[in-house]
Scaffold this motif. Sequence first.
Motif, PDB file in Angstrom:
ATOM      1  N   LEU A  71      11.386  12.097  30.740  1.00  0.00           N
ATOM      2  CA  LEU A  71      10.008  12.345  30.275  1.00  0.00           C
ATOM      3  C   LEU A  71       9.305  10.773  30.187  1.00  0.00           C
ATOM      4  CD1 LEU A  71       9.808  15.660  28.326  1.00  0.00           C
ATOM      5  CD2 LEU A  71       9.461  15.259  30.666  1.00  0.00           C
ATOM      6  N   TRP A  72       8.029  10.761  30.454  1.00  0.00           N
ATOM      7  CA  TRP A  72       7.225   9.572  29.990  1.00  0.00           C
ATOM      8  C   TRP A  72       6.694   9.663  28.284  1.00  0.00           C
ATOM      9  CZ3 TRP A  72       6.782   5.598  33.314  1.00  0.00           C
ATOM     10  CH2 TRP A  72       6.872   5.947  34.611  1.00  0.00           C
ATOM     11  N   PHE A  73       7.152   8.628  27.793  1.00  0.00           N
ATOM     12  CA  PHE A  73       6.787   8.515  26.234  1.00  0.00           C
ATOM     13  C   PHE A  73       5.808   9.693  25.606  1.00  0.00           C
ATOM     14  CE2 PHE A  73       5.000   6.762  22.232  1.00  0.00           C
ATOM     15  CZ  PHE A  73       6.177   6.784  21.505  1.00  0.00           C
ATOM     16  N   VAL A 127      23.483  13.871  30.926  1.00  0.00           N
ATOM     17  CA  VAL A 127      23.205  13.083  31.959  1.00  0.00           C
ATOM     18  C   VAL A 127      23.076  14.035  33.294  1.00  0.00           C
ATOM     19  CG1 VAL A 127      24.147  11.279  33.537  1.00  0.00           C
ATOM     20  CG2 VAL A 127      24.285  10.925  31.128  1.00  0.00           C
ATOM     21  N   ASP A 128      23.785  15.000  33.604  1.00  0.00           N
ATOM     22  CA  ASP A 128      23.498  16.028  34.758  1.00  0.00           C
ATOM     23  C   ASP A 128      22.280  16.655  34.620  1.00  0.00           C
ATOM     24  OD1 ASP A 128      25.871  15.267  35.381  1.00  0.00           O
ATOM     25  OD2 ASP A 128      27.051  17.129  34.905  1.00  0.00           O
ATOM     26  N   PHE A 129      21.880  17.069  33.188  1.00  0.00           N
ATOM     27  CA  PHE A 129      20.650  17.880  32.996  1.00  0.00           C
ATOM     28  C   PHE A 129      19.474  17.015  33.442  1.00  0.00           C
ATOM     29  CE2 PHE A 129      16.752  19.176  30.690  1.00  0.00           C
ATOM     30  CZ  PHE A 129      16.745  20.543  31.042  1.00  0.00           C
ATOM     31  N   MET A 130      19.540  15.628  33.170  1.00  0.00           N
ATOM     32  CA  MET A 130      18.376  14.694  33.350  1.00  0.00           C
ATOM     33  C   MET A 130      18.372  14.394  34.884  1.00  0.00           C
ATOM     34  SD  MET A 130      19.113  11.758  30.563  1.00  0.00           S
ATOM     35  CE  MET A 130      18.384  10.417  31.517  1.00  0.00           C
ATOM     36  N   TYR A 131      19.270  14.410  35.688  1.00  0.00           N
ATOM     37  CA  TYR A 131      19.211  14.318  36.914  1.00  0.00           C
ATOM     38  C   TYR A 131      18.485  15.366  37.622  1.00  0.00           C
ATOM     39  CZ  TYR A 131      22.032   9.991  37.490  1.00  0.00           C
ATOM     40  OH  TYR A 131      22.234   8.696  37.318  1.00  0.00           O
ATOM     41  N   ALA A 132      19.190  16.619  37.327  1.00  0.00           N
ATOM     42  CA  ALA A 132      18.703  17.733  37.964  1.00  0.00           C
ATOM     43  C   ALA A 132      17.265  17.885  37.586  1.00  0.00           C
ATOM     44  CB  ALA A 132      19.305  19.205  37.133  1.00  0.00           C
ATOM     45  N   HIS A 133      16.758  17.712  36.213  1.00  0.00           N
ATOM     46  CA  HIS A 133      15.144  17.888  35.942  1.00  0.00           C
ATOM     47  C   HIS A 133      14.438  16.771  36.835  1.00  0.00           C
ATOM     48  CE1 HIS A 133      11.918  17.630  33.157  1.00  0.00           C
ATOM     49  NE2 HIS A 133      12.016  18.955  32.898  1.00  0.00           N
ATOM     50  N   ASP A 134      14.920  15.636  36.750  1.00  0.00           N
ATOM     51  CA  ASP A 134      14.231  14.685  37.556  1.00  0.00           C
ATOM     52  C   ASP A 134      14.094  14.899  38.959  1.00  0.00           C
ATOM     53  OD1 ASP A 134      14.552  13.143  35.384  1.00  0.00           O
ATOM     54  OD2 ASP A 134      15.801  11.282  36.206  1.00  0.00           O
ATOM     55  N   ALA A 135      15.055  15.441  39.575  1.00  0.00           N
ATOM     56  CA  ALA A 135      14.883  16.036  41.074  1.00  0.00           C
ATOM     57  C   ALA A 135      13.718  17.200  41.134  1.00  0.00           C
ATOM     58  CB  ALA A 135      16.118  16.731  41.283  1.00  0.00           C
ATOM     59  N   GLU A 136      13.805  18.015  39.917  1.00  0.00           N
ATOM     60  CA  GLU A 136      12.804  18.848  40.037  1.00  0.00           C
ATOM     61  C   GLU A 136      11.333  18.528  40.094  1.00  0.00           C
ATOM     62  OE1 GLU A 136      13.492  21.708  36.974  1.00  0.00           O
ATOM     63  OE2 GLU A 136      15.495  22.235  37.624  1.00  0.00           O
ATOM     64  N   GLN A 137      11.301  17.461  39.157  1.00  0.00           N
ATOM     65  CA  GLN A 137       9.870  16.695  39.150  1.00  0.00           C
ATOM     66  C   GLN A 137       9.352  16.080  40.336  1.00  0.00           C
ATOM     67  OE1 GLN A 137      11.012  14.368  35.467  1.00  0.00           O
ATOM     68  NE2 GLN A 137       8.908  14.742  34.881  1.00  0.00           N
ATOM     69  N   ARG A 138      10.494  15.701  40.853  1.00  0.00           N
ATOM     70  CA  ARG A 138      10.108  14.893  42.405  1.00  0.00           C
ATOM     71  C   ARG A 138       9.730  15.809  43.310  1.00  0.00           C
ATOM     72  NH1 ARG A 138      14.623  11.470  40.952  1.00  0.00           N
ATOM     73  NH2 ARG A 138      13.985   9.710  40.356  1.00  0.00           N
ATOM     74  N   GLU A 139      10.289  17.111  43.374  1.00  0.00           N
ATOM     75  CA  GLU A 139      10.056  18.326  44.488  1.00  0.00           C
ATOM     76  C   GLU A 139       8.637  18.704  44.112  1.00  0.00           C
ATOM     77  OE1 GLU A 139      12.803  21.589  44.559  1.00  0.00           O
ATOM     78  OE2 GLU A 139      14.296  20.183  44.825  1.00  0.00           O
ATOM     79  N   ARG A 140       8.098  18.617  42.740  1.00  0.00           N
ATOM     80  CA  ARG A 140       6.615  18.972  42.366  1.00  0.00           C
ATOM     81  C   ARG A 140       5.835  17.722  42.824  1.00  0.00           C
ATOM     82  NH1 ARG A 140       8.885  21.434  37.622  1.00  0.00           N
ATOM     83  NH2 ARG A 140       8.377  19.800  36.441  1.00  0.00           N
ATOM     84  N   GLY A 141       6.372  16.626  43.193  1.00  0.00           N
ATOM     85  CA  GLY A 141       5.479  15.587  43.444  1.00  0.00           C
ATOM     86  C   GLY A 141       5.284  14.881  42.325  1.00  0.00           C
ATOM     87  N   GLU A 142       5.853  14.984  41.224  1.00  0.00           N
ATOM     88  CA  GLU A 142       5.651  14.046  39.824  1.00  0.00           C
ATOM     89  C   GLU A 142       6.744  13.089  40.022  1.00  0.00           C
ATOM     90  OE1 GLU A 142       6.000  17.068  36.915  1.00  0.00           O
ATOM     91  OE2 GLU A 142       4.802  18.460  37.702  1.00  0.00           O
TER      92      GLU A 142
END
Lengths: 183, 164
Positions: free
Chosen positions: A3-5, A69-84
Motif C-alpha cells: 500500500l501507499w504510505f 511475501v506471497d500475500f503481497m504478490y496476490a494483493h498487488d495482482a488484485e490491485q492491478r486487475e482493478r486498474g489500481e
Amino acid sequence: MTLWFEDIDLVTVWPLGEYTFTEEEIIRFAKRYDPQYFHIDPEAAKHSHFGGIIASGWHTVSIGHKVMVDFMYAHDAEQRERGEEPGVSGPSPGVNKMEFKAPVRAGDTIRFDLSVKDKRKSNSLPGWGVLTSIIEAYNQQDELVYRSEIASFSKLRDYKPTLKERALLAMAAMPVFKKLLRK
Amino acid sequence: MTNPITKDRRHFEDLKVGEVVQLGKRTLSKDDIISFAKEFDPLPFHLDEEVARKSLLGGLASSGWQTAGFSLRMLVDEFLSKVAGMGGLGFDNLKWKRPLMKNDTLTGAVTISALRRSKSHPEMGIVVLDFDMRNQKDQQVMTLSLTNLVEVRDPSAPIEENAA
C-alpha cells in the motif's frame, strides 16, 4: 498488500495466510540453520522440556515471511486487475522485537496476521514513510506462537520533491554515485 | 531429573557475562542465496541475478532472514551445541546494517551480555547473547540480541534478587 504510505491505516488486521508444518521440514530446516537436539532428533527431543521435536523459532518466522511475501504478490495482482497501481515497499531495516510464545510441532497449522502499529514520514529518506508492523502467528488452538515488531519503508504516493531533493535524487541515480553509495 | 542428552554440557552456572564466542566463517554462494529465497523470501532481487544487478542493492544479496539463519547456525556450532540449551524466548533489536552479497563471507562474534535465573521456573536460566556479524571486509552486516533458556544444574540454589 503493498500500500501507499497515505493509504495505510492503523486499524486493519490483514490475514496473510496459514501454513502446516511437517516433521520432515522441521528437521530439514534445523539441520541447516538450527541443529539443536530438540529440533533435529525425535528420540533425544523426548528428554527436553518440550517432550518432543519442535520447529526452530527461526523456521516459523521464515515461513511467516514467505506467507507475507506471497500475500503481497496476490494483493498487488488484485490491485492491478482493478486498474489500481500498487504501492512500493522498501527493504526492512530490522526487527525491534520478536517474542516466541508457544512451540510449533509437526502437524500444527499456523496462521499469520499483519497490522501496522505506527507510521511516520522518514527524515532520512525523502519520499518514504517508516512503518512499524506487527506480525502475530497463532496455532490451530488460537494460541499465540510468536509476536514480532518489524520496521519497514513504504513509498509516499503524493510526494513532490523540492528542487534540491530532485537534484540530489538525479545525482544519486548516476552510475558513479551509485557506486559510492554502495560502499 | 537429569537430562541424559545435556548432563555433560555447560549449564547456567558455567556461563559468565562478558564471555565472547568467536564464530566460524561461512561464504554464501549464488545457490545458497537462491535456494533460501525460493523457499522463504521469493523477491525478484533475491532470485534473479540480472534483476538484482539493476536493483538498489546492485547485485545478488541474501535474504536478511538467511543472514540471521547462518548466524544462528554458527552460534549453534560454537556454543549452543555445547550448552544445556532449552530453546529461545525471542530476540530484540535485529538490525540489517548492510546486505550480504554473493560470495561474501559471514563471520562474527557473540557476547554473553546478561544472565539471570527465572523466578517462575527455578530450573531455567536466561542468557542474553549479543551478535556482531561482519563480512570479510570487517563491515558490520547484522546485530541482534538473542534471549535463550539454559538448564540450571542446581535448581534448589537460591535465586538472586534481580532474577526475571
